[in-house]
Design an enzyme around this catalytic site. Structure first.
Site, PDB file in Angstrom:
ATOM      1  N   ARG A   1      -9.681   0.604   8.633  1.00 22.49           N
ATOM      2  CA  ARG A   1      -9.260  -0.757   8.938  1.00 22.49           C
ATOM      3  C   ARG A   1     -10.332  -1.518   9.721  1.00 22.49           C
ATOM      4  O   ARG A   1     -10.116  -2.680  10.054  1.00 22.49           O
ATOM      5  CB  ARG A   1      -7.991  -0.707   9.789  1.00 22.49           C
TER       6      ARG A   1
ATOM      7  N   ARG B   1      11.260  -6.492   4.521  1.00 21.96           N
ATOM      8  CA  ARG B   1      11.174  -5.073   4.875  1.00 21.96           C
ATOM      9  C   ARG B   1      11.715  -4.839   6.282  1.00 21.96           C
ATOM     10  O   ARG B   1      12.361  -3.833   6.552  1.00 21.96           O
ATOM     11  CB  ARG B   1       9.704  -4.630   4.790  1.00 21.96           C
TER      12      ARG B   1
ATOM     13  N   ARG C   1      11.174  -1.202  11.728  1.00 24.91           N
ATOM     14  CA  ARG C   1       9.871  -1.397  12.376  1.00 24.91           C
ATOM     15  C   ARG C   1       9.879  -2.714  13.133  1.00 24.91           C
ATOM     16  O   ARG C   1      10.039  -3.774  12.527  1.00 24.91           O
ATOM     17  CB  ARG C   1       8.761  -1.416  11.313  1.00 24.91           C
TER      18      ARG C   1
ATOM     19  N   LYS D   1       0.823  -1.222   0.000  1.00 21.85           N
ATOM     20  CA  LYS D   1       0.000   0.000   0.000  1.00 21.85           C
ATOM     21  C   LYS D   1       0.853   1.266   0.000  1.00 21.85           C
ATOM     22  O   LYS D   1       0.617   2.179  -0.782  1.00 21.85           O
ATOM     23  CB  LYS D   1      -0.935   0.029   1.230  1.00 21.85           C
TER      24      LYS D   1
ATOM     25  N   ARG E   1      -0.678  -9.789  12.886  1.00 21.82           N
ATOM     26  CA  ARG E   1      -1.205  -8.683  12.067  1.00 21.82           C
ATOM     27  C   ARG E   1      -2.097  -9.228  10.953  1.00 21.82           C
ATOM     28  O   ARG E   1      -3.129  -8.636  10.629  1.00 21.82           O
ATOM     29  CB  ARG E   1      -0.054  -7.858  11.477  1.00 21.82           C
TER      30      ARG E   1
HETATM   31  P1  AMP Z   1       0.663   0.191   8.739  1.00 24.80           P
HETATM   32  O1  AMP Z   1       1.829   1.112   8.593  1.00 24.80           O
HETATM   33  O2  AMP Z   1      -0.543   0.629   7.960  1.00 24.80           O
HETATM   34  O3  AMP Z   1       1.019  -1.251   8.490  1.00 24.80           O
HETATM   35  O4  AMP Z   1       0.217   0.269  10.263  1.00 24.80           O
HETATM   36  C1  AMP Z   1       1.075  -0.142  11.317  1.00 24.80           C
HETATM   37  C2  AMP Z   1       0.279  -0.370  12.580  1.00 24.80           C
HETATM   38  O5  AMP Z   1      -0.357   0.856  12.983  1.00 24.80           O
HETATM   39  C3  AMP Z   1      -0.860  -1.372  12.462  1.00 24.80           C
HETATM   40  O6  AMP Z   1      -0.430  -2.709  12.640  1.00 24.80           O
HETATM   41  C4  AMP Z   1      -1.783  -0.906  13.584  1.00 24.80           C
HETATM   42  O7  AMP Z   1      -1.275  -1.312  14.849  1.00 24.80           O
HETATM   43  C5  AMP Z   1      -1.641   0.610  13.514  1.00 24.80           C
HETATM   44  N1  AMP Z   1      -2.646   1.206  12.591  1.00 24.80           N
HETATM   45  C6  AMP Z   1      -2.408   1.818  11.404  1.00 24.80           C
HETATM   46  N2  AMP Z   1      -3.539   2.238  10.839  1.00 24.80           N
HETATM   47  C7  AMP Z   1      -4.544   1.866  11.681  1.00 24.80           C
HETATM   48  C8  AMP Z   1      -5.954   1.984  11.646  1.00 24.80           C
HETATM   49  N3  AMP Z   1      -6.579   2.577  10.611  1.00 24.80           N
HETATM   50  N4  AMP Z   1      -6.668   1.491  12.702  1.00 24.80           N
HETATM   51  C9  AMP Z   1      -6.055   0.917  13.752  1.00 24.80           C
HETATM   52  N5  AMP Z   1      -4.725   0.742  13.850  1.00 24.80           N
HETATM   53  C10 AMP Z   1      -3.965   1.218  12.820  1.00 24.80           C
END
Ligand code: AMP
Length: 190
Positions: free
Chosen positions: A89, A128, A134, A14, A146
């Site tokens: 999400r 990654r 991360r 994404k 996840r």
């Molecule tokens: P991402 O960078 O989109 O993979 O997000 C990393 C982490 O941030 C996720 O595993 C969640 O813990 C948190 N996170 C990101 N976006 C959301 C969302 N829209 N709702 C809830 N948690 C989020």
């Protein structure tokens, strides 16, 4: 005015693909993951709270994430189009986004779901994790959590947009350029 949601499981690409769409269609990128990571870096109370969940591969609360997006959409009436990445999400977040868009006098143009199988996702995330710094990318059990959280809480969001006839499934396996082209072809038709 284009307002796009880029959706998919963790590791679907994404973030990478959002960058292409931002350039090509002149959009503003709103990634909740990126926004949360900047809060963590700045050690704000929001960041400290969010980190507890992110580190375990769990979702941060709807309330916290929706509040953050609401803040970013404050001047939405005069802004260019948006690409939402990693948001919504949950179905509750999707409903909240619809309400926020109404307040902006805008609507979601389309929902693009990147489709990638679990084995490829795990491989990509571990790769990654070697460079991203991360912690949630570095540990297989957190990655698996996840993906599980995605299947249980996030995948139902697809039905929400299917019911609105806004759903577009995109094959997320291939070269970055190939996938970017698939996405651009769909967005060009909005
Ligand atoms: P991402 O960078 O989109 O993979 O997000 C990393 C982490 O941030 C996720 O595993 C969640 O813990 C948190 N996170 C990101 N976006 C959301 C969302 N829209 N709702 C809830 N948690 C989020």
């Amino acid at each position: 005015m284009l307002n796009i949601i880029l959706f998919g499981p963790p590791g679907a690409g994404k973030g990478t693909q959002a960058e292409f769409l931002v350039e090509r269609f002149n959009l503003l990128h709103l990634s909740t993951g990126d926004l949360l990571r900047s809060q963590i870096e700045a050690q704000t109370p929001l960041g400290i709270e969010a980190k507890k969940f992110i580190d375990r591969g769990e979702l941060v609360s709807d309330e916290l994430v929706i509040g953050m997006i609401e803040g970013k959409l404050k001047k939405c009436k005069t802004q260019k189009g948006f690409i939402f990445d990693g948001f919504p999400r949950t179905v509750a977040q999707a409903e909240a986004l619809d309400k926020l868009m109404v307040r902006c006098g805008k609507k979601i143009s389309g929902f693009l779901a990147l489709e990638v199988g679990n084995a490829v996702l795990i491989e990509r995330l571990l790769e990654r994790g070697k460079t991203s710094g991360r912690s949630d990318d570095a540990d297989v059990s957190i990655i698996e959590n996840r993906i599980e959280v995605y299947n249980v809480k996030t995948a139902p969001v697809m039905n929400y947009y299917k019911a609105q006839n806004k759903f577009f499934g995109i094959d997320g396996v291939g070269s970055i350029a190939e996938i970017a082209e698939r996405l651009a072809n769909v967005v060009s038709a909005f």
